[in-house]
Motif scaffolding. Structure first.
Motif, mmCIF file in Angstrom:
data_model
loop_
_atom_site.group_PDB
_atom_site.id
_atom_site.type_symbol
_atom_site.label_atom_id
_atom_site.label_comp_id
_atom_site.label_asym_id
_atom_site.label_seq_id
_atom_site.Cartn_x
_atom_site.Cartn_y
_atom_site.Cartn_z
ATOM 1 N N SER A 37 50.520 4.826 -62.547
ATOM 2 C CA SER A 37 49.880 3.842 -63.421
ATOM 3 C C SER A 37 48.391 3.747 -63.131
ATOM 4 N N LEU A 38 48.041 3.712 -61.849
ATOM 5 C CA LEU A 38 46.624 3.651 -61.482
ATOM 6 C C LEU A 38 45.868 4.878 -61.966
ATOM 7 N N VAL A 39 46.474 6.052 -61.798
ATOM 8 C CA VAL A 39 45.823 7.285 -62.238
ATOM 9 C C VAL A 39 45.608 7.256 -63.744
ATOM 10 N N SER A 40 46.616 6.809 -64.493
ATOM 11 C CA SER A 40 46.469 6.794 -65.948
ATOM 12 C C SER A 40 45.404 5.788 -66.376
ATOM 13 N N VAL A 41 45.336 4.644 -65.700
ATOM 14 C CA VAL A 41 44.296 3.658 -66.014
ATOM 15 C C VAL A 41 42.917 4.233 -65.694
ATOM 16 N N LEU A 42 42.812 4.892 -64.526
ATOM 17 C CA LEU A 42 41.523 5.488 -64.164
ATOM 18 C C LEU A 42 41.120 6.582 -65.145
ATOM 19 N N LEU A 43 42.100 7.345 -65.614
ATOM 20 C CA LEU A 43 41.781 8.377 -66.601
ATOM 21 C C LEU A 43 41.332 7.756 -67.916
ATOM 22 N N LEU A 44 41.984 6.649 -68.304
ATOM 23 C CA LEU A 44 41.588 5.975 -69.548
ATOM 24 C C LEU A 44 40.187 5.379 -69.409
ATOM 25 N N LEU A 45 39.898 4.818 -68.228
ATOM 26 C CA LEU A 45 38.591 4.216 -68.007
ATOM 27 C C LEU A 45 37.535 5.240 -67.610
ATOM 28 N N GLY A 46 37.987 6.429 -67.245
ATOM 29 C CA GLY A 46 37.077 7.445 -66.715
ATOM 30 C C GLY A 46 35.986 7.831 -67.678
ATOM 31 N N VAL A 47 36.323 8.056 -68.917
ATOM 32 C CA VAL A 47 35.332 8.485 -69.907
ATOM 33 C C VAL A 47 34.272 7.402 -70.124
ATOM 34 N N PRO A 48 34.674 6.147 -70.381
ATOM 35 C CA PRO A 48 33.645 5.118 -70.534
ATOM 36 C C PRO A 48 32.813 4.926 -69.265
ATOM 37 N N LEU A 49 33.444 5.032 -68.086
ATOM 38 C CA LEU A 49 32.700 4.873 -66.840
ATOM 39 C C LEU A 49 31.681 5.989 -66.666
ATOM 40 N N MET A 50 32.067 7.218 -66.983
ATOM 41 C CA MET A 50 31.132 8.340 -66.855
ATOM 42 C C MET A 50 29.976 8.183 -67.833
ATOM 43 N N GLU A 51 30.263 7.698 -69.029
ATOM 44 C CA GLU A 51 29.195 7.478 -70.007
ATOM 45 C C GLU A 51 28.267 6.374 -69.534
ATOM 46 N N LEU A 52 28.845 5.314 -68.964
ATOM 47 C CA LEU A 52 28.045 4.211 -68.427
ATOM 48 C C LEU A 52 27.138 4.694 -67.302
ATOM 49 N N VAL A 53 27.700 5.496 -66.402
ATOM 50 C CA VAL A 53 26.909 6.029 -65.285
ATOM 51 C C VAL A 53 25.776 6.899 -65.818
ATOM 52 N N SER A 54 26.064 7.727 -66.800
ATOM 53 C CA SER A 54 25.022 8.613 -67.334
ATOM 54 C C SER A 54 23.947 7.796 -68.078
ATOM 55 N N LEU A 55 24.334 6.672 -68.693
ATOM 56 C CA LEU A 55 23.360 5.804 -69.345
ATOM 57 C C LEU A 55 22.470 5.087 -68.323
ATOM 58 N N LEU A 56 23.065 4.729 -67.186
ATOM 59 C CA LEU A 56 22.317 3.993 -66.162
ATOM 60 C C LEU A 56 21.344 4.884 -65.398
ATOM 61 N N ARG A 57 21.500 6.187 -65.450
ATOM 62 C CA ARG A 57 20.609 7.089 -64.710
ATOM 63 C C ARG A 57 19.219 7.147 -65.307
#
Length: 57
Positions: A37-57
């Protein structure tokens, strides 16, 4: 200790081990479920988190 008493002790120990094995397998099954469950949640959140990180750079 006579033979039948020793046999009863061994059988009791085997039952205890079997019970512990059942408990451990149930715990590991639940942990695996939680981990999946944690892995699937992290995968679902992974794309938005990566986009957020790339925006913050």
């Amino acid at each position: 200790m006579n033979h039948s008493n020793r046999r009863g002790t061994v059988l009791a120990r085997l039952e205890t081990v079997r019970d512990h094995t059942k408990v451990l397998s149930e715990i590991s099954r639940q942990v695996a479920s939680i981990f999946a469950s944690l892995v699937s949640v992290l995968l679902l959140l992974g794309v938005p988190l990566m986009e957020l990180v790339s925006l913050l750079r």
